[in-house]
Scaffold this motif. Structure first.
Motif, short mmCIF file in Angstrom:
data_model
loop_
_atom_site.label_atom_id
_atom_site.label_comp_id
_atom_site.label_asym_id
_atom_site.label_seq_id
_atom_site.Cartn_x
_atom_site.Cartn_y
_atom_site.Cartn_z
N GLY A 236 -4.28 -11.24 0.65
CA GLY A 236 -4.71 -10.92 -0.71
C GLY A 236 -6.17 -10.53 -0.84
O GLY A 236 -6.70 -10.49 -1.95
N VAL A 237 -6.83 -10.21 0.26
CA VAL A 237 -8.23 -9.80 0.23
C VAL A 237 -8.30 -8.35 -0.26
O VAL A 237 -7.62 -7.48 0.28
N SER A 238 -9.10 -8.10 -1.30
CA SER A 238 -9.19 -6.77 -1.89
C SER A 238 -10.60 -6.21 -1.84
O SER A 238 -11.58 -6.96 -1.93
N ARG B 34 -4.79 3.51 -4.79
CA ARG B 34 -4.48 2.16 -4.32
C ARG B 34 -3.97 2.22 -2.89
O ARG B 34 -3.25 3.15 -2.52
N VAL C 274 -8.46 0.50 -5.28
CA VAL C 274 -8.38 -0.86 -4.76
C VAL C 274 -7.54 -0.84 -3.48
O VAL C 274 -6.46 -0.25 -3.46
N TRP D 39 -0.11 -4.15 5.23
CA TRP D 39 0.59 -5.26 5.85
C TRP D 39 0.53 -5.05 7.36
O TRP D 39 0.73 -3.92 7.84
N MET E 213 -2.24 -0.65 -0.06
CA MET E 213 -1.77 -2.00 0.26
C MET E 213 -1.44 -2.01 1.74
O MET E 213 -0.76 -1.11 2.24
N SER F 35 -12.90 -2.33 -2.95
CA SER F 35 -12.86 -1.07 -3.68
C SER F 35 -13.63 0.03 -2.97
O SER F 35 -13.52 1.19 -3.35
N THR G 286 -5.85 -3.59 -0.72
CA THR G 286 -5.52 -5.00 -0.57
C THR G 286 -4.96 -5.23 0.83
O THR G 286 -4.03 -4.54 1.24
#
Length: 186
Positions: A101-103, A173, A95, A177, A175, A105, A97
């Motif tokens: 908060g848009v995720s 994963r 995942v 920013w 993430m 896969s 992200t």
């Protein structure tokens, strides 16, 4: 001054032994206030025919892939839009992200979403940091983004940080920013 002695079964590549020495040094340095030049790591090797565990001779296990190299490979493939190659780095259940908060896969999902947001984006890396754990690693990369908005206007100097989790040689994963929204609306 601390001395760390490690015995390996003969056969690990030089790069694996180098990484082990660096990581053990970092672990000691992060655990006690020893000066860097005072930390000694000695890696000794034993021939497989001179080693037994449980009454059975053993051979070395495969070295783990460098988590930072996996992250770099994935990011290079994504920047080149080689989505098939990028997918090879991903574990089942991966995942990613993004801000807001848009995720996603799959790399194809990200590429489709990004089409309306910018023509292209490139990363300039200021650094990579890796934190090793028992089950895997966490890799952070940070720097700036540059590229073009959909109308062809250039942007640059946009801060970003990505956090990756790596287990069993695969990315599990990501993430993300960044300050893209502030740049667009600022």
């Amino acid at each position: 001054m601390p001395v760390v002695r490690v015995t390996l079964i003969e056969g690990y590549p030089a790069e694996t032994r180098r990484l082990l020495g660096e990581r053990l040094t970092a672990a000691v340095r992060g655990t006690m206030a020893a000066p860097l030049e005072g930390i000694t790591v000695a890696i000794e090797e034993v021939r497989p025919d001179n080693y037994m565990r449980g009454g059975t001779s053993r051979v070395p296990g495969a070295p783990s892939p460098d988590p930072q190299a996996l992250v770099r490979g994935f990011l290079e493939a994504m920047e080149a839009r080689d989505l098939d190659r990028a997918s090879e780095y991903l574990a089942e259940g991966f995942v990613m992200t993004f801000p807001g908060g848009v995720s996603f896969s799959r790399p194809e999902e990200l590429a489709a979403w990004a089409k309306g947001r910018y023509r292209f984006v490139r990363k300039t890396y200021e650094g990579f940091d890796t934190a090793l754990g028992v089950e895997g690693a966490t890799v952070f990369c940070f720097g700036t983004l540059s590229g073009e908005w959909p109308d062809g206007t250039a942007f640059s100097g946009v801060r970003f940080i990505d956090r990756f989790e790596v287990e069993a040689g695969k990315l599990t994963r990501q993430m993300v920013w960044n300050d893209l929204a502030e740049t667009l609306h600022g």
